[in-house]
Design an enzyme around this catalytic site. Sequence first.
Site, PDB file in Angstrom:
ATOM      1  N   ARG A   1       1.000  -1.103   0.101  1.00 17.70           N
ATOM      2  CA  ARG A   1      -0.164  -0.105   0.403  1.00 17.70           C
ATOM      3  C   ARG A   1       1.349   1.503   0.014  1.00 17.70           C
ATOM      4  O   ARG A   1       0.473   2.041  -0.740  1.00 17.70           O
ATOM      5  CB  ARG A   1      -1.339   0.422   1.015  1.00 17.70           C
ATOM      6  CG  ARG A   1      -1.825  -0.895   1.308  1.00 17.70           C
ATOM      7  CD  ARG A   1      -2.802  -1.268   2.046  1.00 17.70           C
ATOM      8  NE  ARG A   1      -3.930  -0.256   2.608  1.00 17.70           N
ATOM      9  CZ  ARG A   1      -5.427  -0.078   2.166  1.00 17.70           C
ATOM     10  NH1 ARG A   1      -5.327  -1.475   1.650  1.00 17.70           N
ATOM     11  NH2 ARG A   1      -6.147   0.826   2.559  1.00 17.70           N
TER      12      ARG A   1
ATOM     13  N   GLU B   1     -13.332   0.494   1.358  1.00 21.38           N
ATOM     14  CA  GLU B   1     -12.924   1.178   2.146  1.00 21.38           C
ATOM     15  C   GLU B   1     -12.847   2.887   1.636  1.00 21.38           C
ATOM     16  O   GLU B   1     -13.270   3.315   1.091  1.00 21.38           O
ATOM     17  CB  GLU B   1     -11.203   1.005   1.438  1.00 21.38           C
ATOM     18  CG  GLU B   1     -10.843  -0.406   1.857  1.00 21.38           C
ATOM     19  CD  GLU B   1      -9.235  -0.299   1.875  1.00 21.38           C
ATOM     20  OE1 GLU B   1      -8.516   0.295   2.115  1.00 21.38           O
ATOM     21  OE2 GLU B   1      -8.685  -1.127   0.607  1.00 21.38           O
TER      22      GLU B   1
END
Length: 207
Positions: A50, A163
Amino acid sequence: MPALDKTYIYRMVHILNIPHILVNGVTHRVSENANKDYVAIGDPKLISGRDMKLMLTGKYLGDYIPFYFGARTPMLYVNQYGFNSVPMTAAEDIVYCVSSIQAIIDSGIKFIFTDGHAHNALSTEYSMEHSNNLDAILDFKAINAEYWKDDTDLDLKRRKEAEILIEEDLPTKHILGYICYNDNAKAKLIDFGAREDVVVVRPNKYF
């Protein structure tokens, strides 16, 4: 238009992080208020990945604090059962910090959100201005599905993991409550200083 005060978001943390959260809120690892004794859960490889994904905002995915729109996620399953070389964490030791889209808006913290797992190339990134169109953008049936294996819908898992990504630490006052696995976990949270009325036991949010 969705009821943003009832559109809840969930951040999973190890129960040992709760004392810090009760004082400092949900903090980013590079925050000046970061928990120096943070107990991590999750896949380290995914977390490091990420940090390398550049978002349309010019920030990296790892620059944000992620929350899910639903519970019983694939991440939780991996944490509880220890797949992908991730150490097992007992359900009793995993706590959901719960907020809402409206609470994030009221906090003044900037955010973006995605219609699937944020690291997946198929997911689309949306700005906070699209919040009033959440019902059309997100697949809440997928988000709220108990399981994600479906041979007729191979994209279900991605959509379930939609998300919301916030740019700053979330102060404690914007955390609406805490979900835990059993009464033992609830007792620990109350001993840590959480108000009893905002701690709920929901074993159906776990595997």
